[in-house]
Motif scaffolding. Structure first.
Motif: not given
Lengths: 253, 109
Positions: B13-17, A176-178, A199-200, A173, A1, A53, B20
């Motif tokens: 479309x989420x922040x966690x991939x 389980x974190x972004x 992820x970002x 990851x 993202x 977001x 996770x």
């Protein structure tokens, strides 16, 4: 993202028009990553559907858990998707306490808590940026961000190497974190960024008209260009591995 | 007995991939149970393989689905459990075509 830092609603509209997935509301006039005012955040939040977001940067917070927790609560009350809490001159136990109180402050809100450290913190005696995943895990934060504070042209990669960043991202990851990386990132940094694969990816200067972080505004065309460059690398249309991609195992027949 | 597989959709479309999501999914599975990871890009595909290897899970099958991939991963510690094949409402087909032999990604530099 793709996350684009914005200062106001006009910039947020440009960012979203260019394809930003996250608009990160901050205030460059209060240090380089300061917090913006509640009416600005509310205006941006109300301008877009939930699929866009809206994150809130608290930037560099004081070593006062109550003050920070109240600001985090404000982000939750404003409907922010996430709130980022970063530290400059703090020690690990203090930062952990602040994040734990921030976690408690978000009870009842959907807002995610992001622990942030700065890759360039050794320049000013700050907290070790590599401690960010541990900080997030021990405070039950939802994600991590590694950014830089100096905005003198040096990038994230001038302070932490690719292998270190890759290790931190994978560790986050697997918990389980972004995971998010930022810090004066440009198109030229996209190959290692895609190899690290957070992820970002967070940007501002690269998507401002003429690439000037503070003197120019976010520009939809520049955002779209950056996002397309990112997309090409993700889809393998641009080889980020230099012909040395990891070999995949052969599947059983 | 046929089992319905868990699906982790990495194209959402989420922040966690995906990783996770796979980590979370594996906590609900027994050894040998299978989870499907839907991935939409090359780095995520590589990451899933690397994660599975590191965690001693087993990639047992991969199929193309549109521009992406469906990767079948069995939790380590037991033989893969036979699966009910999922169907995909958006394509009207099955789980896609078998992927070509795995090869390094990337077309141009």
């Amino acid at each position: 993202m793709l996350m684009v830092s914005v200062q106001n609603l006009d910039e947020a509209r440009e960012a979203v028009a260019g394809g930003a997935d996250i608009v990160d509301v901050k205030n460059l006039r209060e240090m380089v990553i300061g917090s913006n005012f509640p009416p600005v955040i509310r205006e941006v939040r109300h301008a877009f559907p939930k699929e866009v977001h809206v994150s809130v940067t608290l930037g560099v917070v004081p070593n006062q858990a109550g003050t920070v927790a109240l600001a985090v609560y404000g982000a939750g009350a404003l409907g922010a998707t996430s709130v980022k809490v970063g530290f400059i001159q703090s020690d690990y136990p203090t930062a952990l306490r602040i994040l734990r109180e921030s976690r408690r402050a978000l009870d009842g809100f959907d807002t995610k808590l992001i622990a942030a450290t700065f890759a360039d913190s050794p320049l000013y005696g700050g907290i070790d940026p590599r401690s960010v995943v541990r900080l997030a895990r021990e405070s039950a934060s939802d994600g991590v961000l590694i950014d830089t504070l100096v905005k003198d042209g040096r990038t994230l990669f001038d302070f932490l190497d690719e292998a270190t960043l890759k290790g931190l991202v994978m560790e986050g990851k697997e918990l389980g974190m972004s995971t998010a990386l930022s810090g004066t990132l440009r198109v030229a940094n996209l190959n290692p960024l895609v190899r690290i694969h957070p992820d970002i990816v967070g940007v501002r200067g690269a998507v401002c008209a003429r690439g000037d972080r503070e003197g120019r505004a976010v520009d939809a065309t520049a955002v779209a260009h950056f996002k397309d460059e990112l997309r090409q690398r993700l889809l393998g249309q641009v080889d980020v591995y230099g012909g040395a991609a990891p070999r995949l195992p052969t599947l059983p027949a | 007995m046929l089992r319905e597989a868990l699906v982790v959709d990495g194209t959402a479309k989420t922040c966690k991939g995906v990783v996770a999501g796979l980590e979370r999914a594996m906590t609900e599975l027994e050894p040998g149970d299978v989870v499907l990871a839907i991935v939409g890009d090359v780095p995520t595909r590589l990451e899933v393989y690397a994660w599975a290897e590191r965690k001693s899970h087993h990639v047992i099958e991969e199929r193309r689905r549109g521009a992406g991939y469906v990767i079948y991963i069995a939790r380590g510690g037991g033989p893969p459990t036979p699966l009910l094949r999922p169907t995909w409402g958006d394509t009207g087909g099955d789980a896609g075509e078998p992927a070509e032999a795995p090869r390094p990604p990337g077309a141009r530099t």
